[in-house]
Design a protein around this motif. Sequence first.
Motif, PDB file in Angstrom:
ATOM      1  N   SER A   1      18.237  49.972  55.226  1.00 45.99           N
ATOM      2  CA  SER A   1      17.797  50.654  54.003  1.00 45.99           C
ATOM      3  C   SER A   1      16.286  50.657  53.878  1.00 45.99           C
ATOM      4  O   SER A   1      15.672  51.671  53.512  1.00 45.99           O
ATOM      5  CB  SER A   1      18.421  49.979  52.778  1.00 45.99           C
ATOM      6  N   LEU A   2      15.671  49.519  54.198  1.00 40.12           N
ATOM      7  CA  LEU A   2      14.214  49.434  54.114  1.00 40.12           C
ATOM      8  C   LEU A   2      13.552  50.335  55.147  1.00 40.12           C
ATOM      9  O   LEU A   2      12.538  50.983  54.873  1.00 40.12           O
ATOM     10  CB  LEU A   2      13.770  47.985  54.297  1.00 40.12           C
ATOM     11  N   ALA A   3      14.119  50.389  56.342  1.00 45.47           N
ATOM     12  CA  ALA A   3      13.562  51.257  57.380  1.00 45.47           C
ATOM     13  C   ALA A   3      13.692  52.725  56.978  1.00 45.47           C
ATOM     14  O   ALA A   3      12.750  53.509  57.142  1.00 45.47           O
ATOM     15  CB  ALA A   3      14.267  50.991  58.701  1.00 45.47           C
ATOM     16  N   LYS A   4      14.830  53.097  56.439  1.00 54.00           N
ATOM     17  CA  LYS A   4      15.015  54.489  56.003  1.00 54.00           C
ATOM     18  C   LYS A   4      14.041  54.851  54.893  1.00 54.00           C
ATOM     19  O   LYS A   4      13.636  56.015  54.772  1.00 54.00           O
ATOM     20  CB  LYS A   4      16.459  54.705  55.544  1.00 54.00           C
ATOM     21  N   GLY A   5      13.653  53.858  54.094  1.00 54.59           N
ATOM     22  CA  GLY A   5      12.685  54.112  53.027  1.00 54.59           C
ATOM     23  C   GLY A   5      11.312  54.507  53.540  1.00 54.59           C
ATOM     24  O   GLY A   5      10.507  55.075  52.791  1.00 54.59           O
ATOM     25  N   LEU A   6      11.034  54.238  54.817  1.00 54.18           N
ATOM     26  CA  LEU A   6       9.749  54.599  55.426  1.00 54.18           C
ATOM     27  C   LEU A   6       9.843  55.857  56.291  1.00 54.18           C
ATOM     28  O   LEU A   6       8.829  56.320  56.809  1.00 54.18           O
ATOM     29  CB  LEU A   6       9.228  53.443  56.284  1.00 54.18           C
TER      30      LEU A   6
ATOM     31  N   GLN B   1      17.405  55.731  65.932  1.00 54.45           N
ATOM     32  CA  GLN B   1      18.202  56.921  65.658  1.00 54.45           C
ATOM     33  C   GLN B   1      18.853  56.844  64.278  1.00 54.45           C
ATOM     34  O   GLN B   1      18.866  57.826  63.525  1.00 54.45           O
ATOM     35  CB  GLN B   1      19.278  57.091  66.733  1.00 54.45           C
ATOM     36  N   ASP B   2      19.369  55.668  63.936  1.00 55.04           N
ATOM     37  CA  ASP B   2      20.067  55.503  62.659  1.00 55.04           C
ATOM     38  C   ASP B   2      19.143  55.645  61.458  1.00 55.04           C
ATOM     39  O   ASP B   2      19.570  56.109  60.393  1.00 55.04           O
ATOM     40  CB  ASP B   2      20.740  54.121  62.611  1.00 55.04           C
ATOM     41  N   VAL B   3      17.879  55.241  61.601  1.00 54.16           N
ATOM     42  CA  VAL B   3      16.971  55.209  60.442  1.00 54.16           C
ATOM     43  C   VAL B   3      15.945  56.343  60.472  1.00 54.16           C
ATOM     44  O   VAL B   3      15.036  56.386  59.646  1.00 54.16           O
ATOM     45  CB  VAL B   3      16.262  53.845  60.324  1.00 54.16           C
ATOM     46  N   ASN B   4      16.054  57.246  61.440  1.00 53.12           N
ATOM     47  CA  ASN B   4      15.142  58.397  61.549  1.00 53.12           C
ATOM     48  C   ASN B   4      13.712  57.973  61.834  1.00 53.12           C
ATOM     49  O   ASN B   4      12.755  58.450  61.218  1.00 53.12           O
ATOM     50  CB  ASN B   4      15.195  59.274  60.284  1.00 53.12           C
ATOM     51  N   TRP B   5      13.567  57.042  62.784  1.00 51.93           N
ATOM     52  CA  TRP B   5      12.254  56.679  63.292  1.00 51.93           C
ATOM     53  C   TRP B   5      12.056  57.292  64.681  1.00 51.93           C
ATOM     54  O   TRP B   5      13.004  57.806  65.279  1.00 51.93           O
ATOM     55  CB  TRP B   5      12.106  55.164  63.379  1.00 51.93           C
ATOM     56  N   LYS B   6      10.819  57.230  65.163  1.00 51.96           N
ATOM     57  CA  LYS B   6      10.475  57.794  66.467  1.00 51.96           C
ATOM     58  C   LYS B   6       9.810  56.704  67.305  1.00 51.96           C
ATOM     59  O   LYS B   6       8.805  56.136  66.885  1.00 51.96           O
ATOM     60  CB  LYS B   6       9.549  59.001  66.313  1.00 51.96           C
ATOM     61  N   LEU B   7      10.371  56.446  68.496  1.00 48.53           N
ATOM     62  CA  LEU B   7       9.962  55.293  69.288  1.00 48.53           C
ATOM     63  C   LEU B   7       8.812  55.603  70.242  1.00 48.53           C
ATOM     64  O   LEU B   7       8.850  56.576  70.993  1.00 48.53           O
ATOM     65  CB  LEU B   7      11.150  54.762  70.087  1.00 48.53           C
ATOM     66  N   ILE B   8       7.801  54.737  70.202  1.00 49.69           N
ATOM     67  CA  ILE B   8       6.695  54.713  71.163  1.00 49.69           C
ATOM     68  C   ILE B   8       6.746  53.367  71.871  1.00 49.69           C
ATOM     69  O   ILE B   8       6.858  52.324  71.212  1.00 49.69           O
ATOM     70  CB  ILE B   8       5.342  54.887  70.449  1.00 49.69           C
TER      71      ILE B   8
ATOM     72  N   THR C   1      19.595  48.771  47.989  1.00 53.78           N
ATOM     73  CA  THR C   1      19.181  50.154  47.766  1.00 53.78           C
ATOM     74  C   THR C   1      17.804  50.165  47.129  1.00 53.78           C
ATOM     75  O   THR C   1      17.529  49.387  46.201  1.00 53.78           O
ATOM     76  CB  THR C   1      20.183  50.873  46.845  1.00 53.78           C
ATOM     77  N   LEU C   2      16.938  51.051  47.601  1.00 59.98           N
ATOM     78  CA  LEU C   2      15.606  51.153  47.023  1.00 59.98           C
ATOM     79  C   LEU C   2      15.680  51.715  45.610  1.00 59.98           C
ATOM     80  O   LEU C   2      16.437  52.656  45.342  1.00 59.98           O
ATOM     81  CB  LEU C   2      14.715  52.067  47.881  1.00 59.98           C
TER      82      LEU C   2
END
Length: 481
Positions: free
Chosen positions: A70-75, A119-126, A444-445
């Motif tokens: 949840s916290l990751a998705k918030g970013l 993938q689950d939290v909609n981040w992009k990996l470098i 939940t945020l």
Amino acid sequence: MKGTLSALLLVTAFISLTATAEVNVSVTVVTTQVVSFVDELFIGVTLDSHLLPISQHWGGLDFNSQKVQSLAKGLSPCYLRIGGTLGDRLTFDPTGHGTEDVNHTFTGATWDAVNTFVQDVNWKLIFGLNALKRKEGNWDPTNAKELLQYNSAKGYQLAGLELGNEPDHFNETYNITGTQLGIDFYNFKKLLQTIPGYGITPVIGPDMASVTGSRTPFFIDFFRGGGDKAVDRITFHQYYTNGHTAQLSDFTDSKLMDKLVSVVETGLGVSRRTNPLTPVWLGETSSCYDGGAPGISDRYVAGFLWLDKLGIAARMGLKAVLRQDFYAGSYALIDTDTFDPLPDYWLTVLYKRLVGGGVFSVAASVDNSTIRAYAHCTKPSSYYGYAPGSVTMYFLLPTDNTTSMTFPQFPEQPVDVFWLTPVDGLTSKSVALNNNQIKLVNNTLPELRPNRMETNTVTFPGKSFGFLVFPEAHVAACSSQ
């Protein structure tokens, strides 16, 4: 006058100190010219490479935790950069069977875990590859190829690849010069173009520890050696001071904040000689190096350095700022034991929700040790319903003085206030928004709603910071976002 702003950007201020040490500041912002532009990926986060080895188990970070997700998705959307000093010691072993060096090996299972998470939290990996794997003086790509082949077989996407971490330290121990690193990057870029699926993967670097002083020649030589033809994003790191010696007063020290300006000026100056159009990032950054200052770098007071850094970076034209780090260390955004969000997490969420792409210069006729101000177009979104043309400003009040700010540009207009204060002193691990403590509810945020004020004068306590949104500013430069 609604919809009308002056021709020049100007923040004028007059100060009258009363018996209660109140500072009165008149702020006028003229937004006819956008000086820079940032996108929604401007703020990213990092995880340090030391979490990857078999022996570490991600340092206790649970990618499957509902709270963490949840916290990751918030970013999101957000870059996640995995890199660090240990990255130049790591070897990828898909199975890890029979591996004896569990402190310097990461496995396919480790790679799977982080890729599933992003993938689950909609981040992009470098990801930062090991630059110290050498053969006859040049970088040896053998192990990197193994990782990339595994990655392709799994169908994972990479937002970028780095080669080495803080290579300006390499010359001290391994006799790897800036010129040689440029050659390595050039060969790496050519290699990627021959591997199916990686031809357009951005090459990011050189991830300098510093670009000033004695480190500048290494940075210059990197481009001369071929780095200029290899990099798609140029990166260097920045920390204000040593985490082992930092004091609480450092975190509200305007002179310390201003040191970032000369670092960015040097980094941009060198980069633009050969790569004038290549985006420049702070590829790893936080308040204090060596893990942060315990009991300070993850507390409310750290927000002064963090918010000011974001303001300076955006104003000066940097295109991304990657925060060290999301988890672990004394400068994390979430607590290592409980995964609870720390004050800079909430500050980052508000920035991502409110601050849009267009950046405006802000000048003041008072010393910026009294008030530090930044201005952007407001981020258009359905979350708060702000229409294009709105303006977001954010302020830091680093002194003890109560500060009253007046905005004659916006007479008889509402202002939405998102002001952050500590729950229990500057070293508080909890933060309040408009005097209400921010808490997760069932992982939940919360909504993080503003206080709307029908006045163009607002007053805030000293040693605090926050955002003001002018939803009816009708700024033409922001209307097309």
